[in-house]
Motif scaffolding. Structure first.
Motif, PDB file in Angstrom:
ATOM      1  N   GLY A  90      -0.043  13.836  -7.705  1.00 27.11           N
ATOM      2  CA  GLY A  90      -0.034  14.812  -6.620  1.00 27.11           C
ATOM      3  C   GLY A  90      -1.222  14.506  -5.731  1.00 27.11           C
ATOM      4  N   ALA A  91      -1.991  15.544  -5.388  1.00 20.45           N
ATOM      5  CA  ALA A  91      -3.152  15.317  -4.522  1.00 20.45           C
ATOM      6  C   ALA A  91      -4.310  14.810  -5.372  1.00 20.45           C
ATOM      7  N   VAL A  92      -4.796  13.634  -5.054  1.00 22.27           N
ATOM      8  CA  VAL A  92      -5.948  13.108  -5.774  1.00 22.27           C
ATOM      9  C   VAL A  92      -6.758  12.310  -4.753  1.00 22.27           C
ATOM     10  N   GLU A  93      -8.075  12.296  -4.922  1.00 26.81           N
ATOM     11  CA  GLU A  93      -8.905  11.549  -3.965  1.00 26.81           C
ATOM     12  C   GLU A  93      -8.840  10.071  -4.311  1.00 26.81           C
ATOM     13  N   MET A  94      -8.429   9.228  -3.348  1.00 28.82           N
ATOM     14  CA  MET A  94      -8.387   7.786  -3.636  1.00 28.82           C
ATOM     15  C   MET A  94      -8.845   7.000  -2.409  1.00 28.82           C
ATOM     16  N   ARG A  95      -9.232   5.743  -2.666  1.00 35.75           N
ATOM     17  CA  ARG A  95      -9.632   4.899  -1.532  1.00 35.75           C
ATOM     18  C   ARG A  95      -9.306   3.436  -1.828  1.00 35.75           C
ATOM     19  N   TRP A  96      -9.030   2.691  -0.757  1.00 39.05           N
ATOM     20  CA  TRP A  96      -8.778   1.255  -0.871  1.00 39.05           C
ATOM     21  C   TRP A  96     -10.081   0.496  -0.660  1.00 39.05           C
ATOM     22  N   VAL A  97     -10.284  -0.531  -1.465  1.00 38.87           N
ATOM     23  CA  VAL A  97     -11.479  -1.371  -1.321  1.00 38.87           C
ATOM     24  C   VAL A  97     -11.001  -2.821  -1.195  1.00 38.87           C
ATOM     25  N   ASP A  98     -11.498  -3.536  -0.182  1.00 38.43           N
ATOM     26  CA  ASP A  98     -11.147  -4.967  -0.064  1.00 38.43           C
ATOM     27  C   ASP A  98     -11.825  -5.739  -1.174  1.00 38.43           C
ATOM     28  N   THR A  99     -11.127  -6.730  -1.727  1.00 38.30           N
ATOM     29  CA  THR A  99     -11.741  -7.503  -2.807  1.00 38.30           C
ATOM     30  C   THR A  99     -11.228  -8.937  -2.772  1.00 38.30           C
ATOM     31  N   TYR A 100     -11.493  -9.687  -3.826  1.00 31.27           N
ATOM     32  CA  TYR A 100     -11.012 -11.070  -3.922  1.00 31.27           C
ATOM     33  C   TYR A 100     -10.295 -11.275  -5.241  1.00 31.27           C
ATOM     34  N   PHE A 101      -9.119 -11.855  -5.217  1.00 28.47           N
ATOM     35  CA  PHE A 101      -8.459 -12.406  -6.412  1.00 28.47           C
ATOM     36  C   PHE A 101      -8.006 -13.815  -6.049  1.00 28.47           C
ATOM     37  N   PRO A 102      -8.041 -14.730  -7.006  1.00 31.11           N
ATOM     38  CA  PRO A 102      -7.601 -16.098  -6.684  1.00 31.11           C
ATOM     39  C   PRO A 102      -6.119 -16.165  -6.322  1.00 31.11           C
ATOM     40  N   PHE A 103      -5.353 -15.160  -6.770  1.00 30.28           N
ATOM     41  CA  PHE A 103      -3.897 -15.261  -6.627  1.00 30.28           C
ATOM     42  C   PHE A 103      -3.333 -14.440  -5.478  1.00 30.28           C
ATOM     43  N   THR A 104      -4.156 -13.678  -4.782  1.00 26.85           N
ATOM     44  CA  THR A 104      -3.652 -12.892  -3.640  1.00 26.85           C
ATOM     45  C   THR A 104      -4.597 -13.008  -2.444  1.00 26.85           C
ATOM     46  N   ASN A 105      -4.022 -12.845  -1.258  1.00 26.79           N
ATOM     47  CA  ASN A 105      -4.823 -12.837  -0.042  1.00 26.79           C
ATOM     48  C   ASN A 105      -3.989 -12.212   1.076  1.00 26.79           C
ATOM     49  N   PRO A 106      -4.409 -11.068   1.622  1.00 27.51           N
ATOM     50  CA  PRO A 106      -5.599 -10.297   1.269  1.00 27.51           C
ATOM     51  C   PRO A 106      -5.432  -9.619  -0.100  1.00 27.51           C
ATOM     52  N   SER A 107      -6.574  -9.147  -0.626  1.00 29.77           N
ATOM     53  CA  SER A 107      -6.583  -8.495  -1.939  1.00 29.77           C
ATOM     54  C   SER A 107      -7.275  -7.138  -1.839  1.00 29.77           C
ATOM     55  N   LYS A 110       0.839  -1.213   0.000  1.00 29.24           N
ATOM     56  CA  LYS A 110       0.000   0.000   0.000  1.00 29.24           C
ATOM     57  C   LYS A 110       0.870   1.258   0.000  1.00 29.24           C
ATOM     58  N   LYS A 111       1.974   1.189   0.762  1.00 32.87           N
ATOM     59  CA  LYS A 111       2.884   2.346   0.791  1.00 32.87           C
ATOM     60  C   LYS A 111       3.442   2.612  -0.617  1.00 32.87           C
ATOM     61  N   CYS A 112       3.825   1.527  -1.277  1.00 33.33           N
ATOM     62  CA  CYS A 112       4.403   1.652  -2.633  1.00 33.33           C
ATOM     63  C   CYS A 112       3.385   2.266  -3.602  1.00 33.33           C
ATOM     64  N   LEU A 113       2.149   1.776  -3.567  1.00 31.25           N
ATOM     65  CA  LEU A 113       1.158   2.230  -4.557  1.00 31.25           C
ATOM     66  C   LEU A 113       0.620   3.621  -4.231  1.00 31.25           C
ATOM     67  N   GLU A 114       0.515   3.935  -2.928  1.00 29.71           N
ATOM     68  CA  GLU A 114       0.098   5.299  -2.584  1.00 29.71           C
ATOM     69  C   GLU A 114       1.185   6.293  -3.019  1.00 29.71           C
ATOM     70  N   GLY A 115       2.437   5.882  -2.843  1.00 33.31           N
ATOM     71  CA  GLY A 115       3.568   6.723  -3.295  1.00 33.31           C
ATOM     72  C   GLY A 115       3.517   6.916  -4.803  1.00 33.31           C
ATOM     73  N   LEU A 116       3.188   5.846  -5.517  1.00 37.71           N
ATOM     74  CA  LEU A 116       3.092   5.943  -6.978  1.00 37.71           C
ATOM     75  C   LEU A 116       1.966   6.905  -7.377  1.00 37.71           C
ATOM     76  N   ALA A 117       0.830   6.785  -6.702  1.00 35.75           N
ATOM     77  CA  ALA A 117      -0.303   7.669  -7.028  1.00 35.75           C
ATOM     78  C   ALA A 117       0.075   9.133  -6.780  1.00 35.75           C
ATOM     79  N   ARG A 118       0.801   9.383  -5.681  1.00 36.56           N
ATOM     80  CA  ARG A 118       1.229  10.771  -5.411  1.00 36.56           C
ATOM     81  C   ARG A 118       2.236  11.242  -6.447  1.00 36.56           C
ATOM     82  N   HIS A 119       3.131  10.335  -6.851  1.00 40.24           N
ATOM     83  CA  HIS A 119       4.138  10.682  -7.865  1.00 40.24           C
ATOM     84  C   HIS A 119       3.454  11.074  -9.180  1.00 40.24           C
ATOM     85  N   LEU A 120       2.381  10.357  -9.519  1.00 42.17           N
ATOM     86  CA  LEU A 120       1.710  10.616 -10.797  1.00 42.17           C
ATOM     87  C   LEU A 120       0.755  11.794 -10.724  1.00 42.17           C
TER      88      LEU A 120
END
Ligand code: FA5
Ligand code: MG
Length: 419
Positions: A268-285, A256-266
């Motif tokens: 700057g300030a943008v409204e974003m939110r994390w949503v829990d989901t399901y993928f067969p290949f990750t857990n948690p997702s 999450k730190k990596c991807l939030e950093g990426l979003a800020r890099h791209l």
């Protein structure tokens, strides 16, 4: 319902020798080209039995199962170049699009997109975005991430689904959702198709960018061909053992730190939110959503890699995270592009707006009609008013004239441009 597999190379050879003399010569070389795709024991088993299925398109985060059969349908659109080469693999059109083959559901219009590789064009918004993401990873991870952006999009069912633990009855495997070249071979529907092979090759930090293909809904944020970037980072026990937390939480936090950093890099300030989901290949997702044009738009899926994937691919004691970014969706936010179909435009009014390395550019909308400029000059009398002339133009061309500019009015002459 399972999609049945059986190897019927003989049936295929027979079909080719009786009906396809013209391409029979090209096929052995094509098959040996495809064999590079499965170098580590993925047998290339062409043309097994086919059963199609129907249901509305679903992403990987869907839990629903494979639906019932429906007939194969295809659109009639212009034919593309007959021979392509991607990442050293030669691809003949006749082997990707075969109307008479019931195990194949790739239409001409999809084939015409293979090989265009928008992500490898430095002046295209998708390529500009890819390079900006590379910059972020190079800067923050000392160029540790190895980059792949020319892996062939034709992969085995094993790579696309089995190796990332997609259940046998998962809806994404259906002929309704995925483009099948034959019952064992698909146009990859996500870049996760390359995760396992790259882990087996020993990579611990990698980014895979490529075109992916899905039978999907029609609207401004979905297209049957789009581009994803996969990121995978593997941690060894040393890295989390002193963190005071367990391996999974450590990886999830880092992700999450990596991807939030990426979003800020791209953005700057943008409204974003994390949503829990399901993928067969990750857990948690998780999915990351960004607020864009008064809606929450899903831009990526990610999570902590299922231990089984690591174990099967020689990383038993490790933990890893993975993500899959939708590049068009991020580029829509970055460049203010309102419709995903615009990315395929070859209209100069679109392509000329973007250039290598320029991230701050905002898309300027243009007419949906082809450009047609008319320069006209008039002799005018003293009683002339512009509005009178606009009435005349409207009377002749209706709403087709979108803009009217007076370039010059001198000595009884008026020069105008109509668009
Ligand atoms: C996947 O494809 C997973 N492989 C992502 C992943 C990788 C998860 C690694 C965990 C670990 P999904 O189907 O949600 O997930 O697609 C990922 C992103 O692709 C979406 O968030 C969206 O941004 C984009 N996307 C999906 N479908 C389309 C489409 N039809 N047109 C354009 N973009 C799309
Ligand atoms: Mg999704």
């Amino acid at each position: 319902m399972l999609i049945p597999r059986s190897s019927s190379c003989c049936a295929r050879a027979l079909r080719l020798s009786t009906h396809h003399h013209a391409i029979a010569m090209a096929v052995p070389s094509l098959l040996s080209s495809f064999s590079h795709l499965f170098p580590r024991g993925h047998g290339f088993k062409p043309f097994p039995q086919f059963l199609s299925s129907s249901c509305s398109a679903s992403p990987f985060s869907s839990l629903s199962s494979v639906p019932s059969p429906m007939p194969n349908r295809r659109s009639k659109t212009p034919v593309a170049a007959a021979l392509l080469e991607i990442g050293g693999v030669k691809i003949a059109k006749d082997d990707v699009v075969r109307e008479s083959d019931p195990t194949n559901n790739v239409p001409d219009n999809i084939f015409s997109k293979i090989g265009l590789q928008l992500h490898r064009r430095d002046n295209h918004p998708v390529g500009i975005l890819k390079n900006a993401i590379f910059d972020y990873f190079d800067t923050n991870y000392a160029s540790k991430f190895v980059k792949f952006d020319d892996l062939c999009p034709i992969v085995s069912v094993q790579q696309n689904f089995d190796e990332v633990l997609v259940p046998a009855d998962h809806v994404s495997r259906s002929y309704n959702d995925t483009y099948y070249v034959n019952a064992d071979t698909v146009l990859r529907c996500h870049t996760s198709a390359h995760q396992a092979e790259l882990l087996r090759e020993g990579h611990s930090h990698f980014l895979v960018t490529g075109d992916v293909y899905r039978r999907d809904s029609i609207d401004s944020t979905h297209y049957p061909v789009f581009h994803q970037m996969e990121g995978v980072r593997v941690f060894s026990p040393d890295e989390w053992k002193d963190s005071g937390t367990d391996a999974t939480s450590y990886a999830a936090m880092d992700l999450k730190k990596c991807l939030e950093g990426l979003a800020r890099h791209l953005f700057g300030a943008v409204e974003m939110r994390w949503v829990d989901t399901y993928f067969p290949f990750t857990n948690p997702s998780f999915e990351l959503e960004i607020y864009f044009q008064e809606n929450w738009m899903e831009v990526l899926g990610c999570g902590v890699t299922e231990q089984d994937i690591l174990t099967r691919n020689g990383r038993k004691d490790s933990v890893a995270w993975a993500f899959g970014l939708g590049l068009e969706r991020l580029a829509m936010v970055l460049f203010d592009i309102p419709d995903i179909r615009l990315f395929w435009s070859t209209d100069q009014r679109f392509t000329s707006q973007f250039s290598e390395g320029k991230l701050g550019v905002k898309f300027k909308p243009f007419s949906k009609f082809p450009p047609c400029y008319k320069d006209i000059s008039f002799w005018i009398s003293d009683s002339f008013t512009e509005n009178n002339l606009c009435e005349v133009v409207r009377g002749v061309a209706g709403d087709l004239v979108e803009e009217w500019n007076v370039r010059e009015a001198v000595q009884g002459k008026l020069y105008v441009t109509l668009r």
